[in-house]
Design an enzyme around this catalytic site. Structure first.
Site, PDB file in Angstrom:
ATOM      1  N   TYR A 173       0.825  -1.214   0.000  1.00  0.00           N
ATOM      2  CA  TYR A 173       0.000   0.000   0.000  1.00  0.00           C
ATOM      3  C   TYR A 173       0.861   1.267   0.000  1.00  0.00           C
ATOM      4  CZ  TYR A 173      -4.668  -1.982   0.769  1.00  0.00           C
ATOM      5  OH  TYR A 173      -5.863  -2.628   0.626  1.00  0.00           O
ATOM      6  N   LYS A 232       3.079 -15.113   1.983  1.00  0.00           N
ATOM      7  CA  LYS A 232       3.411 -15.986   0.853  1.00  0.00           C
ATOM      8  C   LYS A 232       4.923 -16.208   0.879  1.00  0.00           C
ATOM      9  CE  LYS A 232       1.403 -17.147  -2.559  1.00  0.00           C
ATOM     10  NZ  LYS A 232       1.040 -18.549  -2.931  1.00  0.00           N
ATOM     11  N   ASP A 292      -2.949 -17.917   0.457  1.00  0.00           N
ATOM     12  CA  ASP A 292      -3.977 -18.543  -0.395  1.00  0.00           C
ATOM     13  C   ASP A 292      -4.657 -19.685   0.358  1.00  0.00           C
ATOM     14  OD1 ASP A 292      -1.584 -19.977  -0.492  1.00  0.00           O
ATOM     15  OD2 ASP A 292      -1.767 -20.540  -2.602  1.00  0.00           O
ATOM     16  N   ASP A 312      -6.377  -7.133   3.905  1.00  0.00           N
ATOM     17  CA  ASP A 312      -7.529  -6.535   3.215  1.00  0.00           C
ATOM     18  C   ASP A 312      -8.412  -7.641   2.639  1.00  0.00           C
ATOM     19  OD1 ASP A 312      -9.084  -4.419   2.100  1.00  0.00           O
ATOM     20  OD2 ASP A 312      -8.080  -4.730   0.174  1.00  0.00           O
ATOM     21  N   ASP A 367     -12.184  -9.365   4.269  1.00  0.00           N
ATOM     22  CA  ASP A 367     -13.451  -9.396   3.526  1.00  0.00           C
ATOM     23  C   ASP A 367     -14.034 -10.809   3.506  1.00  0.00           C
ATOM     24  OD1 ASP A 367     -13.395  -6.694   2.903  1.00  0.00           O
ATOM     25  OD2 ASP A 367     -13.896  -6.996   0.792  1.00  0.00           O
TER      26      ASP A 367
HETATM   27  C1  IPM Z   1     -10.482  -1.440   3.711  1.00  0.00           C
HETATM   28  C2  IPM Z   1     -10.705  -0.832   2.367  1.00  0.00           C
HETATM   29  C3  IPM Z   1      -9.566   0.131   2.052  1.00  0.00           C
HETATM   30  C4  IPM Z   1      -8.287  -0.677   1.963  1.00  0.00           C
HETATM   31  C5  IPM Z   1      -9.753   0.984   0.790  1.00  0.00           C
HETATM   32  C6  IPM Z   1     -11.041   1.777   0.814  1.00  0.00           C
HETATM   33  C7  IPM Z   1      -8.575   1.889   0.550  1.00  0.00           C
HETATM   34  O1  IPM Z   1     -10.853  -1.827   1.407  1.00  0.00           O
HETATM   35  O2  IPM Z   1     -10.324  -0.688   4.694  1.00  0.00           O
HETATM   36  O3  IPM Z   1     -10.472  -2.665   3.802  1.00  0.00           O
HETATM   37  O4  IPM Z   1      -7.967  -1.238   0.909  1.00  0.00           O
HETATM   38  O5  IPM Z   1      -7.588  -0.745   2.962  1.00  0.00           O
HETATM   39 MG    MG Z   2     -10.972  -3.800   2.188  1.00  0.00          MG
END
Ligand code: IPM
Ligand code: MG
Length: 365
Positions: free
Chosen positions: A143, A194, A226, A250, A254
């Site tokens: 990032y 990884k 993975d 990230d 999710d």
């Molecule tokens: C998160 C989001 C952010 C990230 C984006 C909006 C920059 O996906 O906080 O998970 O990638 O960190």
């Molecule tokens: Mg995210």
């Protein structure tokens, strides 16, 4: 006069303002009913700030963020700003906050509420009782790594570059957070990278292993990222704390979020150096497709507020009250569209807020 508790509210884009309005009602309720002295500031972030100031975070908002006890952020981004340069995109506002406040640790708990067991895309027995903590490194890795950019080569081809980079202190401090948390939970850390293809992953693995020596009561295992994604959907309850880098964190958060029924349920806390600030935000994004319709789920934001009360303000009872109220409301069958199931009551964003406030009234007695 009781101690002043300062919060900067940054609603952001898309559904951000709608969900934050509900969290704000909970803050007001806390002020009135629990004798807490909140001072609230509000400013823009993301696309909303770009439209106003030409950049996704104004200097004033950043200074304010550094001065308050906690920042509450809604969400940033949307198709409207797709053409904007990376350094001025809505997301850059969020990344600047994380970097400037040195919020290197992002705690993303994935807890499956019993009432939502059926809402998960996984079989109920796989997610019932699920309680995972993802500890995501937040101020390093790909990032922020340099060099980065898109260049045109002499032959006219284009080349995009990002750099994955970690130093030992960056790995050590996030590992300590993970082991400390695991010590207060089930005592297990899974570190994910990884290492089979990336030197930065190998370094991560070696350094996390060194830190583990300070925590004999915590068990450490390593899992390739993975494989970790696969195991999260195969048998998620095997995990206690997962510690991982910025990008894998990230992705994995999710995945973990969806196990709990909806991305609309998951809060997060971003913390940094001792005595520094902290930021609390839902894991989900700005959901531009449903923005402005009053149907978004405010629970992740309200639970993020609970995390702020617990971690920044040391108000564990108040945090628990919010969490119990959410549990109660789900138990009553109230559902926003994202977690709607047959036989339940579909409610709007603000009615969900009403229900949570009513449950807090009821439960505080
Ligand atoms: C998160 C989001 C952010 C990230 C984006 C909006 C920059 O996906 O906080 O998970 O990638 O960190
Ligand atoms: Mg995210």
């Amino acid at each position: 006069m009781t101690k002043e508790l300062s919060i900067l509210i940054l609603p952001g884009d898309g559904i951000g303002p709608e969900i934050m309005a509900q969290a704000r009602r909970v803050i007001d309720w806390m002020g009135e009913n629990r004798g807490l002295n909140f001072t609230l500031h509000e400013d823009s972030v993301g696309g909303a700030a770009y439209d106003k100031y030409g950049k996704p975070l104004s200097d004033e908002a950043l200074a304010l963020a550094k001065s308050v006890d906690a920042v509450m952020l809604g969400a940033v981004g949307g198709p409207k700003w797709d053409g904007v340069d990376y350094d001025k995109r809505p997301e850059a506002g969020l990344l600047t906050l994380r970097k400037e406040l040195e919020l290197f640790a992002n705690l993303r708990p994935a807890i499956c509420f019993e009432a939502l067991v059926e809402a998960s895309s996984l079989k109920p027995e796989l997610v019932s009782g699920l309680d995972i903590m993802i500890v995501r490194e937040l101020t390093g890795g790909v990032y922020f790594g340099e060099p980065r950019g898109i260049e045109t080569l002499p032959n006219g081809d284009r080349r995009g570059v990002n750099t994955q980079v970690y130093t030992t202190p960056e790995i050590h401090r996030i590992a300590h957070i993970a082991f400390d948390l695991a010590g207060k939970r089930d005592g297990r850390v899974t570190s994910s990278e990884k290492a089979n293809v990336m030197e930065s992953g190998l370094l991560w693995r070696e350094e996390v292993t060194k830190v583990a020596a300070d925590y004999p009561e915590v068990a450490l295992d390593h899992m390739l990222a993975d494989s970790c994604a696969m195991q999260l959907v195969r048998a998620p309850k095997q995990f206690d704390v997962i510690v991982t880098d910025n990008l894998f964190g990230d992705l994995l958060s999710d995945v973990a979020a969806m196990l709990t029924g909806s991305l609309g349920m998951l809060p997060s806390a971003s913390i940094g150096v001792m005595g520094g600030g902290a930021m609390y935000e839902p894991v989900h994004g700005s959901a531009p497709d449903i923005a402005g319709q009053g149907i978004a789920n405010p629970i992740a934001t309200i639970l993020s507020l609970a995390m702020a009360l617990r971690y920044t303000f040391d108000l564990g009872d108040e945090a628990q009250l919010i969490e119990d109220a959410v549990q109660d409301v789900l138990g009553q069958g109230m559902r926003t569209a994202d977690i709607m199931q047959p036989g339940k009551t579909k409610v709007s964003t603000s009615v969900m807020g009403d229900c949570i406030l009513q449950a807090m009234e009821k439960l505080q007695r």
